[in-house]
Design a protein around this motif. Structure first.
Motif, PDB file in Angstrom:
ATOM      1  N   LEU A  51      38.505  36.985  43.310  1.00 30.06           N
ATOM      2  CA  LEU A  51      38.339  38.304  42.725  1.00 30.06           C
ATOM      3  C   LEU A  51      38.958  39.380  43.609  1.00 30.06           C
ATOM      4  CD1 LEU A  51      34.702  38.091  41.309  1.00 30.06           C
ATOM      5  CD2 LEU A  51      36.859  37.935  40.068  1.00 30.06           C
ATOM      6  N   ARG A  52      38.856  39.231  44.914  1.00 30.94           N
ATOM      7  CA  ARG A  52      39.494  40.198  45.814  1.00 30.94           C
ATOM      8  C   ARG A  52      41.012  40.168  45.634  1.00 30.94           C
ATOM      9  NH1 ARG A  52      35.514  38.463  49.553  1.00 30.94           N
ATOM     10  NH2 ARG A  52      36.980  36.990  50.489  1.00 30.94           N
ATOM     11  N   ARG A  53      41.549  38.978  45.484  1.00 27.23           N
ATOM     12  CA  ARG A  53      42.990  38.876  45.275  1.00 27.23           C
ATOM     13  C   ARG A  53      43.394  39.487  43.944  1.00 27.23           C
ATOM     14  NH1 ARG A  53      45.854  33.067  44.976  1.00 27.23           N
ATOM     15  NH2 ARG A  53      44.734  33.088  42.990  1.00 27.23           N
ATOM     16  N   THR A  54      42.592  39.247  42.903  1.00 31.40           N
ATOM     17  CA  THR A  54      42.880  39.847  41.601  1.00 31.40           C
ATOM     18  C   THR A  54      42.880  41.372  41.690  1.00 31.40           C
ATOM     19  OG1 THR A  54      41.897  37.972  40.420  1.00 31.40           O
ATOM     20  CG2 THR A  54      42.078  40.045  39.215  1.00 31.40           C
ATOM     21  N   TYR A  55      41.901  41.911  42.386  1.00 32.03           N
ATOM     22  CA  TYR A  55      41.811  43.373  42.555  1.00 32.03           C
ATOM     23  C   TYR A  55      43.028  43.905  43.306  1.00 32.03           C
ATOM     24  CZ  TYR A  55      40.241  47.843  44.424  1.00 32.03           C
ATOM     25  OH  TYR A  55      40.166  49.162  44.783  1.00 32.03           O
ATOM     26  N   LEU A  56      43.396  43.237  44.397  1.00 30.61           N
ATOM     27  CA  LEU A  56      44.530  43.681  45.201  1.00 30.61           C
ATOM     28  C   LEU A  56      45.822  43.626  44.397  1.00 30.61           C
ATOM     29  CD1 LEU A  56      45.777  44.536  47.894  1.00 30.61           C
ATOM     30  CD2 LEU A  56      45.889  42.115  48.527  1.00 30.61           C
ATOM     31  N   MET A  57      46.039  42.525  43.691  1.00 26.11           N
ATOM     32  CA  MET A  57      47.264  42.388  42.916  1.00 26.11           C
ATOM     33  C   MET A  57      47.334  43.420  41.793  1.00 26.11           C
ATOM     34  SD  MET A  57      49.223  40.267  44.221  1.00 26.11           S
ATOM     35  CE  MET A  57      49.250  38.951  45.430  1.00 26.11           C
ATOM     36  N   ALA A  58      46.212  43.678  41.131  1.00 28.82           N
ATOM     37  CA  ALA A  58      46.206  44.690  40.076  1.00 28.82           C
ATOM     38  C   ALA A  58      46.562  46.067  40.634  1.00 28.82           C
ATOM     39  CB  ALA A  58      44.839  44.725  39.390  1.00 28.82           C
ATOM     40  N   THR A  59      46.006  46.381  41.796  1.00 33.76           N
ATOM     41  CA  THR A  59      46.311  47.666  42.429  1.00 33.76           C
ATOM     42  C   THR A  59      47.781  47.770  42.786  1.00 33.76           C
ATOM     43  OG1 THR A  59      44.071  47.758  43.369  1.00 33.76           O
ATOM     44  CG2 THR A  59      45.742  49.191  44.359  1.00 33.76           C
ATOM     45  N   ALA A  95      40.821  45.547  35.880  1.00 34.85           N
ATOM     46  CA  ALA A  95      40.754  46.930  35.391  1.00 34.85           C
ATOM     47  C   ALA A  95      40.439  47.892  36.529  1.00 34.85           C
ATOM     48  CB  ALA A  95      39.687  47.043  34.293  1.00 34.85           C
ATOM     49  N   ALA A  96      39.544  47.480  37.433  1.00 37.19           N
ATOM     50  CA  ALA A  96      39.220  48.329  38.583  1.00 37.19           C
ATOM     51  C   ALA A  96      40.427  48.493  39.497  1.00 37.19           C
ATOM     52  CB  ALA A  96      38.054  47.721  39.363  1.00 37.19           C
ATOM     53  N   GLY A  97      41.200  47.404  39.665  1.00 35.76           N
ATOM     54  CA  GLY A  97      42.403  47.501  40.482  1.00 35.76           C
ATOM     55  C   GLY A  97      43.423  48.455  39.886  1.00 35.76           C
ATOM     56  N   MET A  98      43.589  48.409  38.560  1.00 36.09           N
ATOM     57  CA  MET A  98      44.503  49.330  37.895  1.00 36.09           C
ATOM     58  C   MET A  98      44.047  50.773  38.095  1.00 36.09           C
ATOM     59  SD  MET A  98      47.021  47.728  36.584  1.00 36.09           S
ATOM     60  CE  MET A  98      47.493  46.044  36.188  1.00 36.09           C
ATOM     61  N   SER A  99      42.741  51.004  38.013  1.00 36.10           N
ATOM     62  CA  SER A  99      42.221  52.356  38.216  1.00 36.10           C
ATOM     63  C   SER A  99      42.454  52.821  39.647  1.00 36.10           C
ATOM     64  CB  SER A  99      40.720  52.392  37.888  1.00 36.10           C
ATOM     65  OG  SER A  99      40.498  52.134  36.520  1.00 36.10           O
ATOM     66  N   THR A 100      42.338  51.906  40.598  1.00 33.31           N
ATOM     67  CA  THR A 100      42.626  52.256  41.995  1.00 33.31           C
ATOM     68  C   THR A 100      44.086  52.650  42.161  1.00 33.31           C
ATOM     69  OG1 THR A 100      40.913  50.725  42.755  1.00 33.31           O
ATOM     70  CG2 THR A 100      42.547  51.443  44.377  1.00 33.31           C
TER      71      THR A 100
END
Length: 208
Positions: free
Chosen positions: A110-118, A43-48
């Motif tokens: 988790l870093r990869r999840t954030y990057l991929m979501a972004t 969700a944070a990645g999507m917001s980014t």
């Protein structure tokens, strides 16, 4: 901007955020496969990604992309490639249910999840078109400059969207935690996640 207009915009953002879409499905898939932490990070990645779209819209990049359909196609296919990669990763995880919790929930994952979501959000050209179609309905003449109005509205959308998406990620992760005690369930959860990622990739390529 008139406070009443900002309030109306905020209400519209909440309605839009709770309607299931590709971003929410991506967050659900990560929450199901990797737990509550991954759901919130997604969700944070999507917001980014939305923050990037907001800045781009404020600077006029959306108008440039709208005038160049080839650029939209390129962005869409890049996003599809990311989603296919995620689907393959989820399928590989389904074959290896002996992974440790550290491997699943470690910082790198988790870093990869954030990057991929972004990247998934940034590579969706529909978000740019949404900004172009939706935001101007709330823009007012005089007062704040156009870029400032776009930034303010984008900020409202990001905050409200994150609240909704994070709640979805937490709920999906909580459900996943209750079911992960059985290896067979874990395999099926990863397969469901892979199916969601694959379906999003097909939709991103085929939907015009």
């Amino acid at each position: 901007m008139d406070p009443s207009i900002l309030l109306a915009f905020a209400v519209a953002c909440v309605v839009i955020s709770v309607v299931p879409g590709p971003d929410m499905m991506f967050i659900l898939a990560n929450g199901i496969a990797r737990g509550r932490a991954a759901g919130v990070v997604a969700a944070a990645g999507m917001s980014t990604g939305l923050a990037g779209h907001t800045v781009a819209a404020a600077l006029g990049l959306g108008a440039v992309l709208q005038a160049a359909p080839v650029a939209l196609d390129a962005v869409r296919f890049v996003g599809a490639i990311f989603l296919v990669y995620l689907a393959i990763s989820a399928l590989r995880s389904a074959k290896d249910v002996a992974e440790t919790a550290q491997a699943k929930f470690g910082g790198r994952s988790l870093r990869r999840t954030y990057l991929m979501a972004t990247l998934v959000n940034l590579s969706n050209p529909k978000v740019v078109l949404f900004y172009l179609a939706f935001f101007p309905q709330f823009v007012t003449e005089g007062g704040w400059a156009m870029p400032v109005q776009f930034l303010v509205m984008g900020g409202i959308l990001i905050v409200l969207g994150f609240c909704v998406d994070a709640t979805v990620g937490l709920a999906a992760g909580a459900l996943s935690a209750l079911l992960l005690r059985r290896p067979a369930v874990r395999r099926w959860l990863n397969r469901v996640s892979a199916a969601i990622f694959g379906a999003l990739a097909v939709r991103l390529v085929a939907d015009r």
